[in-house]
Design an enzyme around this catalytic site. Structure first.
Site, PDB file in Angstrom:
ATOM      1  N   CYS A  68      -2.456   1.217   9.953  1.00 49.87           N
ATOM      2  CA  CYS A  68      -3.017   2.351  10.721  1.00 49.87           C
ATOM      3  C   CYS A  68      -4.280   1.994  11.492  1.00 49.87           C
ATOM      4  CB  CYS A  68      -3.301   3.506   9.792  1.00 49.87           C
ATOM      5  SG  CYS A  68      -1.903   3.844   8.735  1.00 49.87           S
TER       6      CYS A  68
ATOM      7  N   ASN B 140       1.536  11.602  10.228  1.00 52.42           N
ATOM      8  CA  ASN B 140       0.868  10.298  10.227  1.00 52.42           C
ATOM      9  C   ASN B 140       1.783   9.275  10.908  1.00 52.42           C
ATOM     10  OD1 ASN B 140      -0.167   7.778   9.640  1.00 52.42           O
ATOM     11  ND2 ASN B 140      -0.595   8.209   7.487  1.00 52.42           N
TER      12      ASN B 140
ATOM     13  N   HIS C 188      -8.176   8.462  12.334  1.00 61.13           N
ATOM     14  CA  HIS C 188      -6.748   8.252  12.058  1.00 61.13           C
ATOM     15  C   HIS C 188      -6.196   9.501  11.380  1.00 61.13           C
ATOM     16  CE1 HIS C 188      -2.999   6.942  10.544  1.00 61.13           C
ATOM     17  NE2 HIS C 188      -3.407   6.763   9.302  1.00 61.13           N
TER      18      HIS C 188
HETATM   19  N1  ACO Z   1       5.774  18.054  -2.754  1.00 66.93           N
HETATM   20  C1  ACO Z   1       5.469  18.640  -3.919  1.00 66.93           C
HETATM   21  N2  ACO Z   1       4.793  18.007  -4.898  1.00 66.93           N
HETATM   22  C2  ACO Z   1       4.420  16.730  -4.667  1.00 66.93           C
HETATM   23  C3  ACO Z   1       4.714  16.064  -3.471  1.00 66.93           C
HETATM   24  C4  ACO Z   1       5.417  16.779  -2.502  1.00 66.93           C
HETATM   25  N3  ACO Z   1       5.740  16.246  -1.297  1.00 66.93           N
HETATM   26  N4  ACO Z   1       4.207  14.817  -3.533  1.00 66.93           N
HETATM   27  C5  ACO Z   1       3.617  14.706  -4.724  1.00 66.93           C
HETATM   28  N5  ACO Z   1       3.733  15.851  -5.414  1.00 66.93           N
HETATM   29  C6  ACO Z   1       3.251  16.187  -6.752  1.00 66.93           C
HETATM   30  C7  ACO Z   1       2.958  14.965  -7.578  1.00 66.93           C
HETATM   31  O1  ACO Z   1       4.138  14.506  -8.201  1.00 66.93           O
HETATM   32  C8  ACO Z   1       1.957  15.521  -8.563  1.00 66.93           C
HETATM   33  O2  ACO Z   1       2.671  16.200  -9.573  1.00 66.93           O
HETATM   34  P1  ACO Z   1       2.149  16.151 -11.104  1.00 66.93           P
HETATM   35  O3  ACO Z   1       0.777  16.739 -11.079  1.00 66.93           O
HETATM   36  O4  ACO Z   1       3.168  16.970 -11.801  1.00 66.93           O
HETATM   37  O5  ACO Z   1       2.155  14.695 -11.474  1.00 66.93           O
HETATM   38  C9  ACO Z   1       1.182  16.551  -7.772  1.00 66.93           C
HETATM   39  O6  ACO Z   1       1.996  16.845  -6.628  1.00 66.93           O
HETATM   40  C10 ACO Z   1      -0.170  16.066  -7.285  1.00 66.93           C
HETATM   41  O7  ACO Z   1      -0.005  14.765  -6.715  1.00 66.93           O
HETATM   42  P2  ACO Z   1      -1.228  13.982  -6.141  1.00 66.93           P
HETATM   43  O8  ACO Z   1      -0.754  12.651  -5.678  1.00 66.93           O
HETATM   44  O9  ACO Z   1      -2.370  14.030  -7.105  1.00 66.93           O
HETATM   45  O10 ACO Z   1      -1.617  14.895  -4.876  1.00 66.93           O
HETATM   46  P3  ACO Z   1      -2.796  14.717  -3.896  1.00 66.93           P
HETATM   47  O11 ACO Z   1      -3.561  15.969  -3.835  1.00 66.93           O
HETATM   48  O12 ACO Z   1      -3.553  13.440  -4.114  1.00 66.93           O
HETATM   49  O13 ACO Z   1      -2.054  14.572  -2.509  1.00 66.93           O
HETATM   50  C11 ACO Z   1      -1.406  12.891  -0.963  1.00 66.93           C
HETATM   51  C12 ACO Z   1      -1.152  13.505  -2.316  1.00 66.93           C
HETATM   52  C13 ACO Z   1      -1.133  13.933   0.086  1.00 66.93           C
HETATM   53  C14 ACO Z   1      -0.444  11.740  -0.783  1.00 66.93           C
HETATM   54  C15 ACO Z   1      -2.870  12.423  -0.869  1.00 66.93           C
HETATM   55  O14 ACO Z   1      -3.210  11.680  -2.002  1.00 66.93           O
HETATM   56  C16 ACO Z   1      -3.121  11.596   0.345  1.00 66.93           C
HETATM   57  O15 ACO Z   1      -3.008  12.052   1.466  1.00 66.93           O
HETATM   58  N6  ACO Z   1      -3.503  10.333   0.144  1.00 66.93           N
HETATM   59  C17 ACO Z   1      -3.724   9.439   1.248  1.00 66.93           C
HETATM   60  C18 ACO Z   1      -2.386   8.971   1.689  1.00 66.93           C
HETATM   61  C19 ACO Z   1      -2.444   8.324   3.000  1.00 66.93           C
HETATM   62  O16 ACO Z   1      -3.297   8.602   3.791  1.00 66.93           O
HETATM   63  N7  ACO Z   1      -1.489   7.446   3.215  1.00 66.93           N
HETATM   64  C20 ACO Z   1      -1.353   6.730   4.390  1.00 66.93           C
HETATM   65  C21 ACO Z   1      -2.584   5.978   4.736  1.00 66.93           C
HETATM   66  S1  ACO Z   1      -2.367   4.418   5.379  1.00 66.93           S
HETATM   67  C22 ACO Z   1      -1.368   4.643   6.613  1.00 66.93           C
HETATM   68  O17 ACO Z   1      -1.541   5.625   7.274  1.00 66.93           O
HETATM   69  C23 ACO Z   1      -0.224   3.707   6.864  1.00 66.93           C
END
Ligand code: ACO
Length: 326
Positions: free
Chosen positions: A113, A283, A253
């Site tokens: 990214c 994204n 980003h």
């Molecule tokens: N729908 C419903 N529930 C979900 C989903 C979904 N799509 N995805 C995960 N969950 C659940 C998980 O299983 C978890 O359940 P549990 O509590 O029973 O274990 C719960 O939701 C919370 O999951 P977390 O991972 O703690 O959620 P978080 O608030 O951290 O959000 C997210 C997840 C959106 C991925 C966040 O961490 C994030 O955006 N991180 C950065 C990711 C990123 O930017 N990636 C790309 C960057 S690099 C690039 O761009 C190539």
């Protein structure tokens, strides 16, 4: 030394829209979860016949038109992608061929990214040292080809899109005022594709185990993202003697609206100076910043003389920032 600048921009996003409601039918998720956790409502999906290079050429033509530059004038083509047409050769070779550019220095850059900003930084060095007059930098991703639509943690985030910038000598006071690039491989397991390389060549087993798709540790990445984007933005601003309050536009980003909000707040940039299209585009990795920039330029949101800060992080982990006056 004369500064380099971005002289034209162009974007190409596929027509097909994949909404949160569409994803509700594929995996155990909900529009409410995706919207509140990420800010994303929909993303674009390439048609089967569309390729990374095909959309790149479309975006490049628009950027060249805006810059008033012909493909024959290009000396350098950098394609930032983690979703190339093929493992070999570089997607930049197809772009050079299909654009009708002369044989020139054309290569792919893999910084995920942060890749567009890495590309702009590399092109800037060539232009300001006089080695190259005009460079094309493209952020090009068809991530839908690398996303596992059985993995709800990743498939809701990513979308397809491409955008390009044409760089060349800038007319004062426009130009690139500062930039930084960083990589810290200690975090390489935060976002990666396990199979398909020399560590684990593609085999029936790797495909059955779905190891040819993106794997992500979202929580860990979130923390690194906020910290690294804040720090690199601060350093680039400080070195250029520019304060966050002076910025006319901040383009982070587009990974997650919560990451954008956290970085904006920590930097002290006014919310109305921050651009976001994540609700519509999702994204798109290295295409996310140039797509935003192109939208801002074409809608008149960016005006001559505006101070623009762009900041990114990505798999690697990589991070970087570019400050420029439009
Ligand atoms: N729908 C419903 N529930 C979900 C989903 C979904 N799509 N995805 C995960 N969950 C659940 C998980 O299983 C978890 O359940 P549990 O509590 O029973 O274990 C719960 O939701 C919370 O999951 P977390 O991972 O703690 O959620 P978080 O608030 O951290 O959000 C997210 C997840 C959106 C991925 C966040 O961490 C994030 O955006 N991180 C950065 C990711 C990123 O930017 N990636 C790309 C960057 S690099 C690039 O761009 C190539």
């Amino acid at each position: 030394m004369a500064l380099a600048g971005i002289l034209g921009t162009g974007a190409a996003v596929p027509e097909k829209v994949l909404t949160n409601q569409d994803l509700e039918k594929l995996v155990d998720t909900s529009d409410e979860w995706i919207t509140t956790r990420t800010g994303i409502k929909e993303r674009r999906l390439a048609a089967p016949h569309e390729t990374t290079s095909m959309l790149s050429v479309q975006a490049a033509r628009k950027a060249l038109d805006m810059a008033g530059i012909k493909p024959k004038d290009l000396d350098l083509i950098i394609c930032s992608t983690i979703s190339p047409d093929m493992p070999l050769p570089a997607t930049a070779a197809f772009i050079q061929r299909d654009l009708g550019a002369p044989p020139c220095c054309a290569f792919d850059l893999a910084a995920a990214c942060s890749g567009f900003l890495f590309g702009v930084t590399v092109a800037d060095q060539f232009i300001t040292t006089g080695k190259v007059k005009y460079a094309l930098v493209i952020g090009a991703e068809l991530l839908s080809r690398y996303v596992d639509y059985q993995d709800r943690a990743t498939c809701v985030l990513f979308g397809d899109g491409v955008a390009a910038g044409v760089l060349g000598p800038a007319s004062p006071p426009s130009g690139i005022l500062g930039e930084e690039m960083h990589t810290e491989g200690a975090y390489s397991d935060h976002l990666y594709i396990p199979a398909g390389g020399t560590v684990k060549p593609t085999s029936r087993e790797t495909v059955e185990a779905r190891e040819h798709y993106i794997k992500m540790r979202g929580n860990e990445l979130f923390k690194v993202a906020v910290r690294s984007m804040e720090e690199v933005s601060r350093r680039v601003l400080k070195k250029a003697g520019v304060s966050a309050e002076e910025l006319d536009l901040f383009i982070p980003h587009q990974a997650n609206q919560r990451i954008t909000d956290a970085v904006q707040e920590r930097l002290g940039v006014s919310p109305d100076k921050v651009y976001s299209n994540i609700s519509r585009i999702g994204n798109t990795s290295s295409a996310s910043i140039p797509i935003c920039l192109d939208e801002c330029v074409r809608s008149g949101r960016v005006k001559k003389g505006d101070l623009i800060l762009m900041s990114a992080f990505g798999a690697g982990v990589t991070w970087g920032a570019v400050l420029m006056r439009w």
